[in-house]
Design a protein around this motif. Structure first.
Motif, PDB file in Angstrom:
ATOM      1  N   ALA A   1      28.112 -34.930  63.444  1.00  0.00           N
ATOM      2  CA  ALA A   1      28.060 -35.211  62.012  1.00  0.00           C
ATOM      3  C   ALA A   1      29.206 -36.110  61.554  1.00  0.00           C
ATOM      4  CB  ALA A   1      28.065 -33.898  61.223  1.00  0.00           C
ATOM      5  N   ALA A   2      30.127 -36.465  62.477  1.00  0.00           N
ATOM      6  CA  ALA A   2      31.138 -37.470  62.154  1.00  0.00           C
ATOM      7  C   ALA A   2      30.633 -38.856  62.558  1.00  0.00           C
ATOM      8  CB  ALA A   2      32.454 -37.170  62.872  1.00  0.00           C
TER       9      ALA A   2
ATOM     10  N   HIS B   1      36.389 -49.648  62.685  1.00  0.00           N
ATOM     11  CA  HIS B   1      35.952 -48.429  62.008  1.00  0.00           C
ATOM     12  C   HIS B   1      37.133 -47.508  61.732  1.00  0.00           C
ATOM     13  CE1 HIS B   1      31.338 -48.717  62.785  1.00  0.00           C
ATOM     14  NE2 HIS B   1      31.777 -49.549  61.888  1.00  0.00           N
TER      15      HIS B   1
ATOM     16  N   ILE C   1      23.579 -47.849  61.957  1.00  0.00           N
ATOM     17  CA  ILE C   1      24.143 -47.615  60.624  1.00  0.00           C
ATOM     18  C   ILE C   1      25.487 -48.297  60.412  1.00  0.00           C
ATOM     19  CG2 ILE C   1      22.960 -45.395  60.334  1.00  0.00           C
ATOM     20  CD1 ILE C   1      25.599 -44.023  61.184  1.00  0.00           C
ATOM     21  N   ASP C   2      25.996 -48.992  61.424  1.00  0.00           N
ATOM     22  CA  ASP C   2      27.378 -49.462  61.329  1.00  0.00           C
ATOM     23  C   ASP C   2      27.532 -50.712  60.486  1.00  0.00           C
ATOM     24  OD1 ASP C   2      27.329 -51.933  63.337  1.00  0.00           O
ATOM     25  OD2 ASP C   2      26.216 -50.285  64.257  1.00  0.00           O
TER      26      ASP C   2
ATOM     27  N   THR D   1      35.363 -50.549  56.209  1.00  0.00           N
ATOM     28  CA  THR D   1      35.613 -49.277  56.884  1.00  0.00           C
ATOM     29  C   THR D   1      35.324 -48.111  55.939  1.00  0.00           C
ATOM     30  OG1 THR D   1      37.368 -50.442  58.069  1.00  0.00           O
ATOM     31  CG2 THR D   1      37.297 -48.054  58.305  1.00  0.00           C
TER      32      THR D   1
ATOM     33  N   ASP E   1      31.491 -47.885  55.659  1.00  0.00           N
ATOM     34  CA  ASP E   1      30.925 -47.383  56.915  1.00  0.00           C
ATOM     35  C   ASP E   1      31.202 -45.894  57.082  1.00  0.00           C
ATOM     36  OD1 ASP E   1      30.005 -48.108  59.902  1.00  0.00           O
ATOM     37  OD2 ASP E   1      31.702 -46.710  59.989  1.00  0.00           O
ATOM     38  N   TYR E   2      32.440 -45.476  56.783  1.00  0.00           N
ATOM     39  CA  TYR E   2      32.821 -44.085  57.037  1.00  0.00           C
ATOM     40  C   TYR E   2      32.130 -43.125  56.060  1.00  0.00           C
ATOM     41  CZ  TYR E   2      35.525 -39.944  58.026  1.00  0.00           C
ATOM     42  OH  TYR E   2      35.882 -38.664  58.370  1.00  0.00           O
TER      43      TYR E   2
ATOM     44  N   ARG F   1      28.483 -42.863  57.177  1.00  0.00           N
ATOM     45  CA  ARG F   1      28.167 -42.167  58.436  1.00  0.00           C
ATOM     46  C   ARG F   1      28.642 -40.718  58.450  1.00  0.00           C
ATOM     47  NH1 ARG F   1      29.022 -44.269  63.170  1.00  0.00           N
ATOM     48  NH2 ARG F   1      29.107 -46.385  62.363  1.00  0.00           N
ATOM     49  N   ALA F   2      29.706 -40.389  57.730  1.00  0.00           N
ATOM     50  CA  ALA F   2      30.343 -39.086  57.966  1.00  0.00           C
ATOM     51  C   ALA F   2      30.560 -38.227  56.721  1.00  0.00           C
ATOM     52  CB  ALA F   2      31.691 -39.298  58.664  1.00  0.00           C
TER      53      ALA F   2
ATOM     54  N   PHE G   1      31.588 -34.313  53.961  1.00  0.00           N
ATOM     55  CA  PHE G   1      31.879 -33.473  55.122  1.00  0.00           C
ATOM     56  C   PHE G   1      30.895 -32.307  55.164  1.00  0.00           C
ATOM     57  CE2 PHE G   1      34.754 -30.320  57.308  1.00  0.00           C
ATOM     58  CZ  PHE G   1      34.905 -31.020  58.490  1.00  0.00           C
TER      59      PHE G   1
ATOM     60  N   ALA H   1      26.460 -35.196  56.316  1.00  0.00           N
ATOM     61  CA  ALA H   1      26.591 -36.620  56.648  1.00  0.00           C
ATOM     62  C   ALA H   1      25.253 -37.344  56.533  1.00  0.00           C
ATOM     63  CB  ALA H   1      27.134 -36.760  58.065  1.00  0.00           C
ATOM     64  N   GLN H   2      25.320 -38.647  56.341  1.00  0.00           N
ATOM     65  CA  GLN H   2      24.157 -39.529  56.280  1.00  0.00           C
ATOM     66  C   GLN H   2      23.137 -39.084  55.222  1.00  0.00           C
ATOM     67  OE1 GLN H   2      22.713 -41.430  59.960  1.00  0.00           O
ATOM     68  NE2 GLN H   2      24.027 -40.055  61.114  1.00  0.00           N
TER      69      GLN H   2
END
Lengths: 413, 201
Positions: A199-200, A262, B34-35, B103, B106-107, B110-111, B114, B117-118
């Protein structure tokens, strides 16, 4: 300084650390009784379908430092180095670092995608991966933050906590270059993004040169399936480079012409120097060593006489041809004895045996690697980097051994 | 998706030796790829304002990061920390430390949040990124809208302070000391771990 006959000696002998050893010794001697295990029958086969350590070893555990992080799902724990010997880390004791907890993946639903600058974007099942030629390699994996809490000075009184973000296992897997070849890398491809299925979605940019050199996709550790906490069913192996790049639960590889920058290679895992500038892409783990025993969690319990000093040494550049040990804080050094296999980018085990007269010691070890690099002191690193870089602290560790046998994490002049 | 059109033109290339695995469909690649990169590659269509981001942030982010990105407990601080990088306790935030806005996008995408995610739409991620820019004084108008079209227009302040690993020249030549005897006159303890009370049982 505590003396052998003083109050601190008595207090030391009653502490939990050595109480177990003392009790065992007292009960067994003199050895005139028939011991129960020599008389009655033990358990038969199949009592333990998956064998576990003796209950007497139940204290040998990974442990975390609760104050370090916000909570346990984005956290780290530490390998109990002071309780292990040889070079192989048992699978259940290999330290864990998760950014969003352990992904529990059904291997039947596992898929690895390769996309980006390739001739054919591909999808592989776990079964597909196991049809490539397999290779077996022993490599250390060290978190870049190992010893990171010690930049400003000694903090944690135990080698498990100062140096336990490392493990060393034999991986069985396939070469990354063989798998990438199935997709066909385009000539403009220079970088590889590796991404986890957790999930990270942990992601790192890896230069293609390294990816095609010695990187692997592993599905076994020490002969058995990867543990879930180590990336089951498949993880990336990036020999000699920082642990964060060894993407667990590997789900995707993308070929590109530039790095992705990233979060884990910008906000984290970059080295902030005293002047405010930051090094990035500091991938290689430099030569490092530490004495695992005696150490604060493994004090000397037997008094003066023959004493075995042992520890670990490693380098992301290759092998460790030599380790030096000092008893007097670096005034005089002695060559240690490296025992067991000396493998490329693997832990090496060293020993130094001597007759201890009970006087205080300042123990240090110093690793040399095959490039001629010699492990520096912490102060030598601080001169160049300052004290706030968090990562890549491979400085020489000092343990003060007192006459009582107690050991403390110190720094010395 | 557009970035992979060229890939599918190449499908006639002969297959590699083992012929293991299968071709990924364009739908599959679109779902998993997804990046996002600093040059904007990977950014989807979409847009969101600071004001929209503030609402989402309060609902989904503030419990850990604080209403203004100040961080709760040991959760990451997202804002402020300006001029702290040379201090004894640097505060590394998006505004003070991060080199690239991509960044952040993207972060989050994707994450975050907490444990879920997504789950955010591209519009929501643009809005949250815009709000974090606002918290870091990179924009001062709550009506500011971030989108793929203007994404590259506002650089972060610390980008120029990152440089590639130089240990090979700045460290390796100097780390060769292997003195074996009489290396120093005396040794004294300068610092120790006792009394700090931070080591677990």
């Amino acid at each position: 300084m505590p003396t052998k006959s003083g109050p601190s000696r008595r207090r030391f002998l009653t502490t939990g650390l050595v109480a177990g050893i003392a009790a065992t010794t007292a009960k067994a001697d003199p050895i005139t009784d028939v011991q129960p295990w020599a008389q009655g029958l033990g358990k038969g086969v199949d009592e333990r379908g998956y064998g576990m350590p003796s209950p007497h070893e139940s204290h040998v555990l990974r442990k975390s430092v609760p104050w370090l992080v916000a909570e346990t799902k984005s956290s780290i724990n530490f390998t109990p180095l002071h309780q292990l010997d040889g070079i192989i880390t048992p699978n259940g004791l290999a330290f864990e670092r998760h950014h969003s907890g352990v992904a529990e993946i059904d291997p039947a639903e596992y898929r690895l995608m390769i996309n980006g600058l390739v001739d054919r974007p591909m999808v592989f099942t776990l079964q597909d991966l196991m049809r490539f030629p397999r290779h077996n390699k022993v490599y250390f994996l060290e978190c870049t933050a190992n010893s990171g809490m010690e930049w400003r000075g000694p903090q944690l009184n135990g080698v498990q906590f100062t140096h336990g973000m490392i493990h060393n296992v034999m991986y069985t897997g396939v070469m990354l270059r063989d798998v990438l070849a199935e997709a066909g890398i385009k000539t403009e491809g220079k970088w590889l993004l590796a991404e986890g299925a957790d999930a990270a979605g942990l992601s790192r940019s890896i230069p293609l040169e390294k990816a095609l050199d010695d990187c692997m996709i592993a599905f076994k550790m020490n002969g058995e399936a990867l543990r879930p906490e180590q990336g089951y069913p498949a993880r990336l192996v990036v020999p000699g480079w920082e642990g964060n790049m060894w993407i667990k639960w590997l789900r995707r590889l993308e070929v590109g012409d530039q790095p992705w920058h990233h979060r884990e290679e910008t906000a984290r895992y970059t080295d902030l120097l005293a002047n405010g500038a930051s090094r990035r892409f500091t991938w290689v783990m430099d030569a490092k060593s530490v004495i695992t025993e005696p150490s604060p969690q493994a004090p000397v319990s037997h008094g003066k006489g023959p004493l075995v000093i042992t520890g670990l040494a490693w380098s992301g550049q290759g092998v460790i041809p030599r380790v030096d040990v000092t008893l007097d804080g670096g005034i005089n050094w002695h060559k240690a004895r490296v025992d067991g296999p000396s493998l490329d980018k693997s832990l090496h085990r060293f020993y130094y045996e001597f007759d201890w007269d009970g006087s205080p010691l300042f123990l240090q070890s110093r690793a040399h690697d095959n490039t001629g690099y010699v492990q520096p002191t912490k102060d030598a690193l601080r001169v160049i980097r300052g004290e706030v870089s968090n990562y890549h602290n491979n400085g020489i560790q000092t343990w003060a051994v007192y006459s009582s046998g107690e050991v403390e994490n110190v720094e010395i002049s | 998706m557009w970035k992979y059109l060229s890939v599918f033109i190449m499908l006639s290339t002969p297959l590699a030796a083992l012929n293991v695995g299968r071709i990924a469909s364009p739908l599959e690649v679109a779902a998993w790829d997804i990046d996002v990169r600093p040059d904007g590659l990977g950014l989807p269509e979409g847009a969101g304002t600071v004001a929209e981001g503030e609402v989402i942030f309060e609902e989904q982010c503030a419990a850990c990061h604080g209403d203004f990105g100040e961080g709760v407990g040991r959760w990451p601080i997202l804002s402020g920390g300006f001029d702290t990088l040379t201090s004894e306790r640097p505060i590394k935030t998006v505004g003070s430390f991060w080199p690239y806005l991509s960044t952040v996008w993207d972060y989050i995408s994707r994450a975050m949040p907490f444990g879920y995610a997504q789950s955010l739409s591209p519009d929501e991620v643009y809005a949250l990124t815009a709000y974090i820019m606002f918290l870091n004084d990179l924009v001062d108008d709550e009506g500011f809208e971030l989108s793929r079209d203007n994404f590259l227009e506002i650089p972060l302040g610390n980008e120029a302070n990152f440089y590639d690993d130089d240990r090979e020249t700045t460290e390796y030549p100097f780390f060769t000391d292997a003195c074996m005897s009489k290396c120093k006159p005396s040794v004294e303890i300068t610092k120790n771990a006792s009394g700090k009370d931070v080591t677990p049982e």
